[in-house]
Design a protein around this motif. Sequence first.
Motif, PDB file in Angstrom:
ATOM      1  N   GLN A 105      33.983  38.805  45.830  1.00  0.00           N
ATOM      2  CA  GLN A 105      33.638  37.658  46.672  1.00  0.00           C
ATOM      3  C   GLN A 105      32.131  37.708  46.920  1.00  0.00           C
ATOM      4  N   GLY A 111      41.659  31.782  42.156  1.00  0.00           N
ATOM      5  CA  GLY A 111      40.751  32.035  43.267  1.00  0.00           C
ATOM      6  C   GLY A 111      40.143  30.765  43.828  1.00  0.00           C
ATOM      7  N   THR A 131      31.464  32.668  44.621  1.00  0.00           N
ATOM      8  CA  THR A 131      32.900  32.921  44.752  1.00  0.00           C
ATOM      9  C   THR A 131      33.247  33.125  46.225  1.00  0.00           C
ATOM     10  N   LEU A 132      34.327  32.492  46.648  1.00  0.00           N
ATOM     11  CA  LEU A 132      34.765  32.560  48.046  1.00  0.00           C
ATOM     12  C   LEU A 132      35.833  33.617  48.267  1.00  0.00           C
ATOM     13  N   VAL A 133      36.460  34.069  47.196  1.00  0.00           N
ATOM     14  CA  VAL A 133      37.475  35.119  47.250  1.00  0.00           C
ATOM     15  C   VAL A 133      37.271  36.036  46.040  1.00  0.00           C
ATOM     16  N   PRO A 134      37.814  37.262  46.094  1.00  0.00           N
ATOM     17  CA  PRO A 134      37.711  38.139  44.926  1.00  0.00           C
ATOM     18  C   PRO A 134      38.525  37.592  43.743  1.00  0.00           C
ATOM     19  N   THR A 168      37.910  35.658  40.997  1.00  0.00           N
ATOM     20  CA  THR A 168      37.864  34.213  40.772  1.00  0.00           C
ATOM     21  C   THR A 168      37.474  33.916  39.325  1.00  0.00           C
TER      22      THR A 168
END
Length: 183
Positions: free
Chosen positions: A55, A79, A123-126, A128
């Motif tokens: 992230q 993701g 990226t907002l989350v791992p 992705t």
Amino acid sequence: MLVENTTLDGVLVITPKRFGDDRGFFSEVWNRHALAEAGVDIDFVQDNHSFSAAQGTVRGLHFQSPPHAQDKLVRCGTGAFLDVAIDIRTGSPTYGKSVAVELSAENGKQLLIPKGFLHGFVTLVPNTEILYKCSDIYAPDCDGAVYFDSPELGIDWRIAPERAILSDKDAQAPRFADFKSPF
């Protein structure tokens, strides 16, 4: 497909229909005929797939200059990420202005970014995955970048700039104030 304009001429949010059941869903993410009817007539020649484990990974802001400038159609496979386009068309009334759209595997949205725009994402989350079509091949001699957090751009990246995970190339890119657009 739902095709929506943004505040930047030519940058579109395209949301394909999903047909789901207890197994999951099916979605047609590109249909030349359907999008041509909506005014999008692009001959894509290359598909790219990017994976970011962490992230806060930032890729961009990138562009390819003529004669290998690229239109891009960007979507999320897994993701979520914030996708950003910045107008760098010299003489445009929105020069230096940006649009940011959250693309996720869940919302199925896509962002169409025409030639003459910087492109980047965080990226907002791992874990992705970003998938995108390009209208021209990658040409290293036409490759360019601008520093993602140039203060003149005023982009809310949803992360503290010092926490961004950058490549050496992106970390050393010139600021927007020092950038000369090839468009």
